[in-house]
Design a protein around this motif. Structure first.
Motif: not given
Ligand code: HEM
Length: 201
Positions: A154-155, A158, A186
Motif C-alpha cells: 500500500w505504501q 500510494r 493502511e
C-alpha cells in the motif's frame, strides 16, 4: 534493454545522488516511520529462525544469483515461487549487514559496500530485488531499505502509479511469494463527496 540497463547508466541522472528527500535541511522520513523497521526486525528474526529454508549464498552479481531478474515478458504467475521464510531470511541478512555497517536507516550510507546483500521488497506478493535500484531511486534509498524482507504494497501504490510499476518495477522482479505481511495498517482513505453519485453512493 529496459530498466536494468537504464539503471546501470544512471537512469535518473542528477537525482540519483543517493540522497533521500530533504525538507528544511532534514531528511524526510516517510509517513510510515522508517525507524519502526527495527521493531519488525526482531519479529522477522523470530519468525525466520523457526523455519527457514535458506536461500543459499546471496550475491549481487547477476551470474550467481539464486533468483535472477525475471524477463519482463514473463507473467507474474510464471515467476519462480520464493517461500516466505526465504524472503524473511533475506531481509534479516540485509538488515544485519546494514546495521553492522552503521547504515540502518540512519542516513545516506554507502550502498555500494553491500555487494553481498540483496535487498528484496514485496509488493502484491511479488518479490523485487532493489539491490542495484536503491541508489537510483528518486525517493531515496532509505524508504526502500526500511522495507527489506517485508511487504510494502500500500505504501508503494500510494506513491506510484501503475506506469511506474510497469516501466521500472517490472524489471526488478525475481519471484513471487505468499504470506509476507505489511507491518503497518493502511490508513483509511476518504473519498470526496463530489465523486459520489446523486444518491450519495
Ligand atoms: C519496485 C520498487 C520501486 C520502484 C521501481 C520505484 C520507483 C520510483 C520512481 C520511478 C520514482 C519517481 C517517480 C516520479 O518521478 O514521478 C519514485 C519516487 C518515489 N518513491 Fe519509489 N519506487 C519503488 C519503491 C518505493 C517504496 C517501497 C517506497 C516507500 C515506501 C518508495 C517511495 C518513493 C518516494 C517517497 C518517491 C518520491 C515521490 C515524489 O517525489 O513525489 N518507492 N519511485
Amino acid at each position: 534493454m529496459g530498466w536494468v540497463q537504464a539503471s546501470r547508466r544512471g537512469r535518473f541522472g542528477p537525482t540519483s545522488n543517493n540522497s533521500p528527500l530533504k525538507q528544511d535541511g532534514k531528511v524526510v522520513t516517510h509517513v510510515e516511520d522508517v525507524d519502526g523497521a527495527r521493531g519488525q526486525e526482531d519479529d522477522i528474526t523470530k519468525r525466520s529462525s523457526s523455519s527457514t529454508t535458506g536461500t543459499g549464498t546471496s550475491t549481487s552479481t547477476s551470474t550467481s544469483k539464486q533468483f535472477p531478474f525475471a524477463p519482463e515478458s514473463l507473467s507474474d504467475d510464471a515467476l519462480p515461487f520464493i517461500p516466505k521464510e526465504a524472503v524473511l531470511e533475506r531481509g534479516k541478512q540485509s538488515k544485519k549487514t546494514l546495521r553492522d555497517q552503521g547504515n540502518n536507516h540512519d542516513g545516506e550510507g554507502k550502498q555500494e559496500d553491500n555487494k553481498d546483500n540483496e535487498h528484496w521488497i514485496v509488493i502484491d506478493d511479488i518479490v523485487f530485488d532493489c539491490s542495484d535500484f536503491i541508489s537510483e531511486h528518486p525517493g531515496g534509498q532509505q524508504v526502500i531499505l526500511s522495507f527489506v524482507g517485508e511487504d510494502c504494497s500500500w505504501q508503494f501504490w500510494r506513491l506510484h502509479g501503475k506506469n511506474i510499476m510497469e516501466q521500472y518495477g517490472r524489471a526488478l522482479r525475481v519471484g513471487r511469494t505468499e504470506g509476507i505481511k505489511n507491518r503497518f495498517v493502511e490508513p483509511v482513505r476518504y473519498v470526496g463527496l463530489s465523486k459520489l453519485g446523486d444518491d450519495g453512493w
